[in-house]
Design an enzyme around this catalytic site. Structure first.
Site, PDB file in Angstrom:
ATOM      1  N   ASP A  12      52.261 -61.308  32.748  1.00  0.00           N
ATOM      2  CA  ASP A  12      51.965 -60.321  31.701  1.00  0.00           C
ATOM      3  C   ASP A  12      52.419 -60.828  30.329  1.00  0.00           C
ATOM      4  OD1 ASP A  12      51.017 -57.966  30.704  1.00  0.00           O
ATOM      5  OD2 ASP A  12      52.725 -56.749  31.345  1.00  0.00           O
ATOM      6  N   ASN A  14      50.178 -62.029  27.800  1.00  0.00           N
ATOM      7  CA  ASN A  14      49.287 -62.997  27.135  1.00  0.00           C
ATOM      8  C   ASN A  14      48.743 -62.432  25.828  1.00  0.00           C
ATOM      9  OD1 ASN A  14      49.557 -64.646  29.337  1.00  0.00           O
ATOM     10  ND2 ASN A  14      47.579 -64.146  30.235  1.00  0.00           N
ATOM     11  N   ARG A  25      43.314 -62.023  21.595  1.00  0.00           N
ATOM     12  CA  ARG A  25      43.978 -61.899  22.903  1.00  0.00           C
ATOM     13  C   ARG A  25      43.582 -63.023  23.862  1.00  0.00           C
ATOM     14  NH1 ARG A  25      46.132 -57.458  24.652  1.00  0.00           N
ATOM     15  NH2 ARG A  25      45.286 -57.826  26.733  1.00  0.00           N
ATOM     16  N   HIS A  29      45.261 -65.791  26.951  1.00  0.00           N
ATOM     17  CA  HIS A  29      44.871 -66.083  28.340  1.00  0.00           C
ATOM     18  C   HIS A  29      44.692 -67.593  28.543  1.00  0.00           C
ATOM     19  CE1 HIS A  29      44.687 -61.885  28.991  1.00  0.00           C
ATOM     20  NE2 HIS A  29      43.553 -61.671  28.362  1.00  0.00           N
ATOM     21  N   ASN A  60      41.379 -54.247  35.651  1.00  0.00           N
ATOM     22  CA  ASN A  60      41.170 -54.978  34.394  1.00  0.00           C
ATOM     23  C   ASN A  60      39.716 -54.903  33.911  1.00  0.00           C
ATOM     24  OD1 ASN A  60      43.619 -57.563  35.130  1.00  0.00           O
ATOM     25  ND2 ASN A  60      43.824 -55.763  33.828  1.00  0.00           N
ATOM     26  N   ARG A 184      57.253 -52.622  36.170  1.00  0.00           N
ATOM     27  CA  ARG A 184      56.458 -51.968  37.224  1.00  0.00           C
ATOM     28  C   ARG A 184      55.723 -53.012  38.066  1.00  0.00           C
ATOM     29  NH1 ARG A 184      54.156 -49.787  32.272  1.00  0.00           N
ATOM     30  NH2 ARG A 184      52.551 -51.248  31.580  1.00  0.00           N
TER      31      ARG A 184
HETATM   32  C1  FPP Z   1      48.123 -59.793  31.514  1.00  0.00           C
HETATM   33  O1  FPP Z   1      48.457 -59.945  30.150  1.00  0.00           O
HETATM   34  C2  FPP Z   1      47.354 -60.928  31.931  1.00  0.00           C
HETATM   35  C3  FPP Z   1      46.092 -60.865  32.411  1.00  0.00           C
HETATM   36  C4  FPP Z   1      45.340 -59.611  32.597  1.00  0.00           C
HETATM   37  C5  FPP Z   1      45.363 -62.108  32.763  1.00  0.00           C
HETATM   38  C6  FPP Z   1      46.221 -63.205  33.298  1.00  0.00           C
HETATM   39  C7  FPP Z   1      45.373 -64.397  33.404  1.00  0.00           C
HETATM   40  C8  FPP Z   1      45.782 -65.665  33.193  1.00  0.00           C
HETATM   41  C9  FPP Z   1      47.171 -66.057  32.874  1.00  0.00           C
HETATM   42  C10 FPP Z   1      44.790 -66.751  33.305  1.00  0.00           C
HETATM   43  C11 FPP Z   1      44.631 -67.140  34.732  1.00  0.00           C
HETATM   44  C12 FPP Z   1      43.832 -68.335  34.817  1.00  0.00           C
HETATM   45  C13 FPP Z   1      43.509 -68.967  35.946  1.00  0.00           C
HETATM   46  C14 FPP Z   1      42.826 -70.248  35.832  1.00  0.00           C
HETATM   47  C15 FPP Z   1      43.772 -68.426  37.281  1.00  0.00           C
HETATM   48  P1  FPP Z   1      47.909 -58.898  29.120  1.00  0.00           P
HETATM   49  O2  FPP Z   1      46.576 -59.359  28.650  1.00  0.00           O
HETATM   50  O3  FPP Z   1      47.892 -57.540  29.715  1.00  0.00           O
HETATM   51  O4  FPP Z   1      48.969 -59.023  27.967  1.00  0.00           O
HETATM   52  P2  FPP Z   1      49.550 -57.833  27.085  1.00  0.00           P
HETATM   53  O5  FPP Z   1      50.328 -56.942  28.014  1.00  0.00           O
HETATM   54  O6  FPP Z   1      50.417 -58.543  26.112  1.00  0.00           O
HETATM   55  O7  FPP Z   1      48.388 -57.140  26.454  1.00  0.00           O
END
Ligand code: FPP
Length: 236
Positions: A12, A14, A25, A29, A60, A184
């Site tokens: 979490d 990203n 955003r 990722h 998502n 969580r």
């Molecule tokens: C949550 O952060 C992260 C995700 C919904 C996506 C995670 C995906 C990756 C790290 C890429 C995976 C890649 C491969 C190749 C498997 P968020 O976007 O909810 O962050 P925030 O809470 O800061 O908004």
């Protein structure tokens, strides 16, 4: 050193990582993917046998189409071309989740990476994609019900026996890490988490490198796991 056999990570933060740098955003990722690639190899180097990560939840899909499309394209690119180091390190990649609602090129990329790495024996990277923990239990219950209907005798069926009905027959999770500061579980691997230790950190996932991972391993080493029993000292 006492090393966890199965580590799971809720990747979490990203989006916030990118926003704090004035980026969109999706760039978070992309950076998160690079972190994941390095971490998977590092985890195996440290003696971890299975690493599970939450890459995309069934919920998502509620995000902007642009972000969802970006994540889908990223997965296709990584699975088709970018996981060479992971493959060379002998890591088997498995994907957990539902295939419905996924584009055909995403399904093909999933099939490709699983096929390409299927004989690797050095460790397992389980990527949860279009995944929900309750959904996994429901899907497993349906498979079990089908077997029962076909004559399976469940008189002595135990909780351990349920694992083989889940998306992949993986061991229980010893250590769950969640980056990004939230406290969580977010519908992640609910069956496998039953006795795992939890490690929460405010660090955003793109910044969660090898030394951060080692801190979590160090914490784990010092936890007293009792699995519902009592430890030797207390029982004397
Ligand atoms: C949550 O952060 C992260 C995700 C919904 C996506 C995670 C995906 C990756 C790290 C890429 C995976 C890649 C491969 C190749 C498997 P968020 O976007 O909810 O962050 P925030 O809470 O800061 O908004």
């Amino acid at each position: 050193m006492k090393v966890p056999n199965h580590v799971a990570i809720i990747m979490d933060g990203n989006g916030r990582w990118a926003k704090e740098r004035g980026m969109v955003r999706s760039e978070g990722h992309l950076e998160g993917s690079k972190t994941l690639e390095k971490l998977a190899i590092h985890a195996m180097d440290m003696g971890v046998k299975v690493l599970s990560v939450y890459a995309f939840s069934t919920d998502n899909f509620k995000r902007d189409k642009q972000e969802v499309d970006y994540l889908m394209n990223l997965i296709v690119k990584y699975f088709n071309t970018k996981f060479e180091k992971i493959n060379k390190r002998g890591i088997k990649v498995v994907i957990s989740g539902r295939k419905e609602n996924l584009r055909r090129d995403v399904i093909e990329a999933i099939n490709n990476i699983q096929e390409k790495t299927k004989d690797n024996k050095e460790g397992i990277l389980n990527i949860c994609f279009n995944y929900g923990g309750q959904e996994e239990i429901v899907d497993a219950a349906i498979k079990l019900a089908t077997d029962i209907k076909e004559g399976l005798n469940v008189t002595n069926f135990k909780r351990e026996d349920f694992y083989k009905y889940l998306y992949h027959d993986l061991p229980p999770i010893d250590l769950l890490i969640r980056t990004g500061g939230e406290l969580r579980v977010s519908n992640f691997m609910l069956y496998q988490l039953s006795y795992s230790e939890f490690y929460f950190t405010n660090t955003y996932f793109p910044d969660f490198g090898k030394s951060e991972f080692n801190k979590a391993l160090f914490m784990y080493e010092n936890r007293d796991r009792r699995f519902g029993g009592i430890n030797d000292k207390e029982s004397k």
